[in-house]
Design a protein around this motif. Structure first.
Motif, short mmCIF file in Angstrom:
data_model
loop_
_atom_site.label_atom_id
_atom_site.label_comp_id
_atom_site.label_asym_id
_atom_site.label_seq_id
_atom_site.Cartn_x
_atom_site.Cartn_y
_atom_site.Cartn_z
N ASP A 91 45.23 34.58 48.39
CA ASP A 91 43.44 36.18 48.51
C ASP A 91 41.92 35.36 47.80
O ASP A 91 40.92 35.42 48.38
CB ASP A 91 43.80 37.86 47.98
N ARG A 94 41.52 33.35 50.74
CA ARG A 94 40.12 33.99 52.02
C ARG A 94 38.77 34.55 50.86
O ARG A 94 37.79 34.12 52.61
CB ARG A 94 40.66 35.20 51.98
N THR A 95 38.89 34.63 50.42
CA THR A 95 37.05 34.96 49.78
C THR A 95 36.54 34.08 49.77
O THR A 95 35.39 33.40 50.42
CB THR A 95 37.62 35.87 47.58
N ARG A 96 36.69 33.24 49.33
CA ARG A 96 36.11 31.71 49.19
C ARG A 96 35.78 31.17 50.86
O ARG A 96 34.61 30.57 50.94
CB ARG A 96 36.83 29.89 48.35
N SER A 97 36.60 31.27 52.12
CA SER A 97 36.44 30.82 52.91
C SER A 97 35.71 32.01 53.66
O SER A 97 34.26 31.40 54.30
CB SER A 97 37.95 30.62 53.50
N LEU A 98 35.01 32.72 53.82
CA LEU A 98 34.44 34.11 53.50
C LEU A 98 33.17 33.70 53.11
O LEU A 98 32.25 33.89 54.66
CB LEU A 98 35.07 34.77 53.61
N VAL A 99 33.06 33.53 51.81
CA VAL A 99 31.88 33.12 51.05
C VAL A 99 31.44 32.30 51.52
O VAL A 99 30.09 31.53 51.39
CB VAL A 99 32.04 33.47 49.76
N CYS A 101 31.24 28.89 53.45
CA CYS A 101 31.06 28.95 54.88
C CYS A 101 30.23 29.60 55.85
O CYS A 101 29.34 29.29 56.02
CB CYS A 101 32.59 28.81 55.70
N ALA A 102 30.01 30.73 54.82
CA ALA A 102 28.84 31.97 55.18
C ALA A 102 27.38 31.44 55.00
O ALA A 102 26.35 31.51 54.95
CB ALA A 102 28.64 33.09 55.12
N THR A 156 26.13 37.13 44.59
CA THR A 156 26.57 36.17 45.54
C THR A 156 27.39 35.05 44.66
O THR A 156 28.45 35.02 43.97
CB THR A 156 26.74 35.11 46.62
N GLU A 204 29.50 22.43 57.73
CA GLU A 204 31.17 23.91 57.37
C GLU A 204 32.36 24.48 58.02
O GLU A 204 32.71 23.77 57.68
CB GLU A 204 29.87 25.35 58.54
N ALA A 208 35.15 23.65 56.22
CA ALA A 208 36.35 24.98 56.82
C ALA A 208 37.97 24.16 56.30
O ALA A 208 38.84 25.08 56.12
CB ALA A 208 35.94 25.46 58.01
#
Length: 234
Positions: A91, A94-99, A101-102, A156, A204, A208
């Motif tokens: 989890d 998942r948070t790291r990837s979302l933030v 990469c964004a 953030t 990016e 990823a």
């Protein structure tokens, strides 16, 4: 205890206007640095005495860190540094990837302010040269904090500060930090160089894949360690 001796040195940071938030900042840093490893019971008397704060202040700091999922309160047993599950680690990523990469995706036009990233890369390479793999881990976390900071968002930064502190709970359980962290020294540098060239999209893509590989590697070793620990207590 050595960790309490070090903690007493932090007492000066509190000044005359000590607050639960400042105490929680100190404890968060100490947990992240591994002074209080996962599973450690935190003594109110010892820590309160080392920092020179009241029991109520310390309990409020514990409450704040419990809310951040760094500590856990066990009824009739006390407060402990949290031991993550494999699902927790997944989890977190998942948070790291979302933030992360964004953040890179939304950087806008170059040039990018990557001095902080460059400093973290340099610190990591220097720590590796000294065989200090805990230092490499710290530099790696700093690299990603600096990456998130490129968004220029205090919200953030605050969110990811807790995420990275929680991640380090997993790092402290791993028995071979060199094997875990060494491959990412070159990959951090590659992301830095890609951003220095102004190639946001390329950075990016690298990030990823990096996070996906990091998750798989950490879960593989962390899962074994957690399983071994459970068998040892059975």
């Amino acid at each position: 205890m050595a960790e309490l001796t070090g903690l007493a040195d932090d007492r000066a940071l509190l000044g005359r206007t000590s607050t639960a938030e400042r105490v929680s900042d100190i404890l968060r840093s100490r947990i992240a640095e591994g002074y209080f490893p996962p599973g450690t019971r935190l003594s109110e008397d010892s820590i309160g005495g080392a920092l020179g704060v009241s029991r109520n202040t310390l309990r409020e700091a514990f409450r704040l860190l419990t809310h951040e999922r760094l500590l856990v309160h066990e009824l009739n047993r006390g407060v402990f540094v949290r031991v993550l599950t494999v699902e927790d680690v997944e989890d977190i990523y998942r948070t790291r990837s979302l933030v992360e990469c964004a953040v890179v995706r939304g950087l806008g036009e170059p040039p990018y302010a990557v001095d902080g990233l460059a400093t973290a890369v340099g610190n990591g390479r220097r720590s590796a040269g000294e065989g200090d793999w805990t230092g490499v881990s710290t530099a790696n976390i700093h690299f990603h904090r600096e990456l998130v900071a490129l968004a220029g968002s205090a919200r953030t930064d605050e969110l990811m500060r807790s995420v990275f502190a929680e991640l380090r709970l997993a790092f402290h359980v791993v028995d071979d930090p060199r094997r875990l962290h060494e491959p990412y020294l070159a990959r951090n540098r590659e992301i830095l160089q890609t951003l220095q060239r102004g190639d946001r999209d390329g950075a990016e893509r690298l990030l990823a894949v990096y996070l996906d590989d990091s998750l798989k590697g950490l879960v593989a070793v962390y899962g074994r360690r957690v399983a071994d620990g459970a068998q040892g207590t059975g």
